[in-house]
Design a protein around this motif. Structure first.
Motif, mmCIF file in Angstrom:
data_model
loop_
_atom_site.group_PDB
_atom_site.id
_atom_site.type_symbol
_atom_site.label_atom_id
_atom_site.label_comp_id
_atom_site.label_asym_id
_atom_site.label_seq_id
_atom_site.Cartn_x
_atom_site.Cartn_y
_atom_site.Cartn_z
ATOM 1 N N TYR A 194 0.588 -0.888 -0.108
ATOM 2 C CA TYR A 194 -0.480 0.413 0.444
ATOM 3 C C TYR A 194 0.646 1.262 -0.191
ATOM 4 N N THR A 195 2.057 1.065 0.782
ATOM 5 C CA THR A 195 3.015 2.470 0.776
ATOM 6 C C THR A 195 3.712 2.850 -0.867
ATOM 7 N N ARG A 196 3.806 1.665 -1.443
ATOM 8 C CA ARG A 196 4.332 1.924 -3.177
ATOM 9 C C ARG A 196 3.309 2.861 -3.640
ATOM 10 N N ARG A 197 1.853 2.328 -3.184
ATOM 11 C CA ARG A 197 0.350 2.726 -4.142
ATOM 12 C C ARG A 197 0.208 3.253 -3.983
ATOM 13 N N PHE A 198 0.426 4.030 -2.494
ATOM 14 C CA PHE A 198 0.011 5.211 -2.168
ATOM 15 C C PHE A 198 1.303 6.206 -2.899
ATOM 16 N N LYS A 199 2.570 6.070 -2.998
ATOM 17 C CA LYS A 199 3.563 6.498 -3.120
ATOM 18 C C LYS A 199 3.914 6.872 -4.532
ATOM 19 N N ARG A 200 3.238 6.153 -5.597
ATOM 20 C CA ARG A 200 2.411 6.056 -7.495
ATOM 21 C C ARG A 200 1.577 7.038 -7.842
ATOM 22 N N ILE A 201 0.102 6.278 -6.873
ATOM 23 C CA ILE A 201 -0.540 7.523 -7.523
ATOM 24 C C ILE A 201 -1.045 9.409 -6.454
ATOM 25 N N VAL A 202 -1.406 8.889 -5.537
ATOM 26 C CA VAL A 202 -1.699 9.404 -4.741
ATOM 27 C C VAL A 202 -0.937 11.302 -4.743
ATOM 28 N N PRO A 203 0.128 11.083 -4.836
ATOM 29 C CA PRO A 203 0.991 12.751 -4.862
ATOM 30 C C PRO A 203 0.552 14.026 -6.492
ATOM 31 N N THR B 164 -1.923 18.943 -23.182
ATOM 32 C CA THR B 164 -1.808 17.993 -22.925
ATOM 33 C C THR B 164 -0.603 17.334 -22.097
ATOM 34 N N PHE B 165 -0.079 17.312 -23.497
ATOM 35 C CA PHE B 165 1.467 16.657 -23.727
ATOM 36 C C PHE B 165 2.899 16.981 -22.587
ATOM 37 N N LEU B 166 2.501 18.594 -23.265
ATOM 38 C CA LEU B 166 4.021 19.951 -22.586
ATOM 39 C C LEU B 166 3.432 19.871 -21.360
ATOM 40 N N ILE B 167 2.372 19.890 -20.548
ATOM 41 C CA ILE B 167 2.532 19.175 -19.306
ATOM 42 C C ILE B 167 1.932 18.583 -18.443
ATOM 43 N N SER B 168 2.047 16.926 -19.413
ATOM 44 C CA SER B 168 2.757 15.562 -19.121
ATOM 45 C C SER B 168 4.142 14.755 -19.212
ATOM 46 N N THR B 169 4.746 15.671 -20.000
ATOM 47 C CA THR B 169 6.043 15.019 -19.982
ATOM 48 C C THR B 169 6.941 16.263 -19.818
ATOM 49 N N LEU B 170 6.355 17.517 -18.694
ATOM 50 C CA LEU B 170 6.950 17.704 -17.558
ATOM 51 C C LEU B 170 6.799 17.747 -16.328
ATOM 52 N N ILE B 171 5.656 17.236 -16.722
ATOM 53 C CA ILE B 171 5.495 16.267 -14.773
ATOM 54 C C ILE B 171 5.999 14.548 -14.777
ATOM 55 N N HIS B 172 6.351 14.332 -15.885
ATOM 56 C CA HIS B 172 6.611 12.746 -15.333
ATOM 57 C C HIS B 172 8.469 13.211 -15.537
ATOM 58 N N HIS B 173 8.897 13.426 -16.357
ATOM 59 C CA HIS B 173 10.589 13.675 -16.519
ATOM 60 C C HIS B 173 10.987 14.820 -14.382
ATOM 61 N N THR B 174 9.487 15.207 -13.767
ATOM 62 C CA THR B 174 9.825 15.916 -12.638
ATOM 63 C C THR B 174 9.676 14.618 -11.524
ATOM 64 N N LEU B 175 8.479 15.216 -11.290
ATOM 65 C CA LEU B 175 7.694 14.533 -10.304
ATOM 66 C C LEU B 175 7.213 13.397 -10.108
ATOM 67 N N GLU B 176 6.836 12.760 -10.839
ATOM 68 C CA GLU B 176 6.590 11.516 -10.907
ATOM 69 C C GLU B 176 7.804 11.090 -11.198
ATOM 70 N N GLN B 177 8.858 11.166 -11.870
ATOM 71 C CA GLN B 177 9.609 9.936 -11.413
ATOM 72 C C GLN B 177 9.996 10.001 -10.349
ATOM 73 N N PHE B 178 10.158 11.562 -9.641
ATOM 74 C CA PHE B 178 10.930 11.198 -7.590
ATOM 75 C C PHE B 178 9.800 10.075 -7.106
ATOM 76 N N PHE B 179 8.402 10.345 -7.237
ATOM 77 C CA PHE B 179 8.415 9.866 -6.576
ATOM 78 C C PHE B 179 8.133 7.898 -7.149
ATOM 79 N N ILE B 180 8.811 7.898 -8.738
ATOM 80 C CA ILE B 180 8.536 6.001 -9.073
ATOM 81 C C ILE B 180 9.827 5.792 -8.464
ATOM 82 N N THR B 181 10.963 6.756 -8.485
ATOM 83 C CA THR B 181 11.910 6.290 -7.744
ATOM 84 C C THR B 181 12.608 6.389 -6.535
#
Length: 278
Positions: free
Chosen positions: A67-76, A261-278
């Motif tokens: 549940y910790t991994r799922r939380f960090k992947r989805i909730v933030p 959509t893709f400008l926002i998504s690419t920016l978030i993916h390579h910053t915040l999302e990668q942070f929470f994935i790692t």
């Protein structure tokens, strides 16, 4: 231990989000695009049950880690979406739509948009033409609710043992498939998409059998972006329609919505999302 992602599964994600985008941007041209959400459900079912199946036992420590991994992947990122909408919705939508947002956001924040729809007896397909920036969050509600029950599904499967595993699986399927689905073309299409997705996943377990089409870099990258794209695209579409007073999107406006959509998504993916994935 870090596990390498299967590129074909990311490719399936890419096709799924492409279908959802097509359906939400131009439903008349992509009427079956909604099955992309069903494909996401199949992938979640496979990945979550696979993660838990690797554990020797389903105990409190395993559940905490799961549940910790799922939380960090989805909730933030989901919380970020809702926080930004609190700022943008009053600026770009009409007062009645703002009030609708304020009543819906409580359910969305609790990952219960799908339950809200049942309680209010609203039609998802009808809501596609309302200025509701949270319509798409129903599927995340289903996802989170699945996460709550899947450890127990696996635990019961282990309890019944190998001898009765097939019977248990058949019982689960029988309990979730509505007989009326076979009499409805679109519902039957959801069943077909589920069966095909499951087949591709099983075949791709052997690397040599993985589809080249699903493993090519552009579609895999789209799969990598899929979660953020899913979160971002619908609010962008609704706000764009509201700002320009459009009922349907012409091709030019579709391209603008995709670009944003893709400008926002690419920016978030390579910053915040990668942070929470790692």
């Amino acid at each position: 231990m870090t596990k390498v992602k299967r590129p074909d599964i990311q490719g399936i994600r890419g096709l799924a989000i492409a279908g959802v985008l097509g359906f939400h941007l131009k439903e008349t041209q992509f009427p079956a695009g909604f099955v992309g959400v069903d494909i996401f459900f199949v992938l979640s079912g496979y990945l979550m049950s696979s993660i838990l199946a690797r554990e020797r036992s389903i105990n409190l420590q395993v559940l905490w880690g799961f549940y910790t991994r799922r939380f960090k992947r989805i909730v933030p990122l989901y919380a970020l979406l809702i926080s930004i909408l609190f700022i943008m919705v009053p600026l770009l939508l009409f007062a009645k739509d703002v009030n609708k947002f304020l009543s819906d956001v409580i359910w969305a924040a609790a990952f219960a948009t799908n339950i809200h729809s049942v309680v209010e007896k609203t039609d998802y397909f009808a809501e596609l033409y309302d200025s509701n920036v949270l319509t798409h969050t129903w599927s995340l509600g289903v996802e989170i609710q699945y996460y709550l029950i899947v450890p127990f599904v696996i635990a019961v499967q282990r309890l019944v043992g190998d001898r009765f595993s097939l019977s248990y699986l058949i019982l689960l399927i029988a309990g979730t498939v509505n007989a009326d689905a076979f009499q409805n073309v679109f519902a039957a299409l959801r069943l077909v998409s589920i069966a095909l997705t499951a087949s591709v996943i099983v075949l791709g377990a052997v690397e040599e059998r993985q589809s080249i089409m699903l493993s090519n870099r552009p579609i895999v990258y789209l799969g990598d972006l899929s979660y953020v794209v899913y979160l971002v695209h619908w609010p962008v579409v609704i706000m764009w329609k509201s700002y320009w007073d459009l009922h349907e999107l012409p091709v030019k406006d579709i391209l603008y919505c995709l670009l944003i959509t893709f400008l926002i998504s690419t920016l978030i993916h390579h910053t915040l999302e990668q942070f929470f994935i790692t």
